[in-house]
Design an enzyme around this catalytic site. Structure first.
Site, PDB file in Angstrom:
ATOM      1  N   ASP A   1      -8.223 -36.603 -16.952  1.00  0.00           N
ATOM      2  CA  ASP A   1      -9.652 -36.497 -17.235  1.00  0.00           C
ATOM      3  C   ASP A   1     -10.275 -35.476 -16.295  1.00  0.00           C
ATOM      4  O   ASP A   1     -10.422 -35.726 -15.105  1.00  0.00           O
ATOM      5  CB  ASP A   1     -10.302 -37.868 -17.064  1.00  0.00           C
ATOM      6  CG  ASP A   1     -11.682 -37.915 -17.707  1.00  0.00           C
ATOM      7  OD1 ASP A   1     -12.356 -36.873 -17.758  1.00  0.00           O
ATOM      8  OD2 ASP A   1     -12.072 -39.000 -18.163  1.00  0.00           O
TER       9      ASP A   1
ATOM     10  N   ARG B   1     -13.306 -34.019 -16.602  1.00  0.00           N
ATOM     11  CA  ARG B   1     -14.735 -33.837 -16.880  1.00  0.00           C
ATOM     12  C   ARG B   1     -15.590 -33.957 -15.622  1.00  0.00           C
ATOM     13  O   ARG B   1     -15.321 -34.772 -14.753  1.00  0.00           O
ATOM     14  CB  ARG B   1     -15.201 -34.864 -17.919  1.00  0.00           C
ATOM     15  CG  ARG B   1     -14.640 -34.587 -19.284  1.00  0.00           C
ATOM     16  CD  ARG B   1     -14.971 -35.679 -20.262  1.00  0.00           C
ATOM     17  NE  ARG B   1     -14.242 -36.912 -19.971  1.00  0.00           N
ATOM     18  CZ  ARG B   1     -14.215 -37.960 -20.781  1.00  0.00           C
ATOM     19  NH1 ARG B   1     -14.890 -37.939 -21.903  1.00  0.00           N
ATOM     20  NH2 ARG B   1     -13.529 -39.026 -20.464  1.00  0.00           N
TER      21      ARG B   1
END
Ligand SMILES: [Zn+2]
Length: 251
Positions: free
Chosen positions: A175, A177
């Protein structure tokens, strides 16, 4: 001398709608609010829309920024934006959705993930709550790996990999982000507490660590089908997603 820049009338209109948000070494230019009527299920709902641009140059001379736009090729670099509903600045509690762009789910209605459902459902929940904001984060495709890499990851998933394994075997962290710009914009638009619409405790943690007043978390599950059952189970098993609401995030 002939002035080649923006005309004075247009600039007078625009400068009232632009805000500068300074970041560590650059700037965010926020434009809005812009009235945006949206077809949401069977009704038309009016949101206020803002869009933002990251820029290395930090200036309150917005004319300089506007004059650079036509040469900046912005369509090659998707910008993020936010849809705001109700009296967002002053309401006691507001629902917030930090939505990661999903070309396949949001636009094509792909059933491989639950993004399209979450997008529409979060807009509906915000409207029903009376106040809130949907952040649409343009650099978050495929958990931050980009659309082309996501297509590669889908090929791997068709050959037995789960979402996490597929991203990692392409050399990405699971991930990637980042929410810091969205949080900066949120803080500019509102300082009262927010309730986060997410199944992802990492988003909750990111907001809390940014110093934002978070009053809780509401889950957003639905549209489960044979096509996305494995994807959703991986979110629970490997990415720590939760099915239940959290009323107090510190518990
Ligand atoms: Zn998706």
């Amino acid at each position: 001398m002939i002035k080649t820049g923006i005309d004075a009338n247009a600039f007078a209109v625009l400068k009232e709608k632009i805000q500068l948000i300074e970041t560590d070494e650059s700037a965010i230019y926020l434009v809005g609010p812009i009235r945006l009527p949206v077809q949401l299920f069977d009704e038309t709902v009016v949101f206020q829309w803002y869009c933002w641009l990251n820029c290395e140059e930090v200036t309150e001379d917005y004319e300089r920024i506007i004059e650079k736009l036509s040469a900046a090729n912005l369509a090659e670099f998707q910008q993020s934006s936010v849809l705001v509903y109700g009296d967002f600045e002053n309401s006691e509690d507001a629902l917030i959705r930090m939505h990661s762009i999903c070309h396949t789910g949001d636009i094509f209605g792909s059933k491989r993930c639950d993004c399209g459902y979450q997008l529409k459902q979060s807009m509906k929940m915000i409207m029903e709550h009376g106040s809130g904001a949907l952040f649409y984060l343009a650099n978050h495709e495929g958990r931050g790996i980009g659309l082309f890499s996501k297509a590669m990851a889908y090929v791997l998933q068709e050959n037995g990999y789960d979402t996490v394994d597929a991203n990692e075997s392409l050399g990405f962290v699971d991930d990637a982000r980042d929410y810091s710009d969205a949080i900066r914009v949120l803080k500019r638009l509102r300082t009262n507490p927010v309730t986060l619409l997410t199944n992802n405790p990492k988003k909750l943690t990111a907001l809390e660590e940014s110093g934002l007043a978070v009053s809780g978390r509401k889950s957003l599950w639905g549209d489960i089908s044979n096509y996305n059952a494995n994807y959703l189970q991986t979110k629970i098993d490997r990415s720590g997603h939760l099915k239940e609401d959290t009323t107090c995030p510190n518990d």
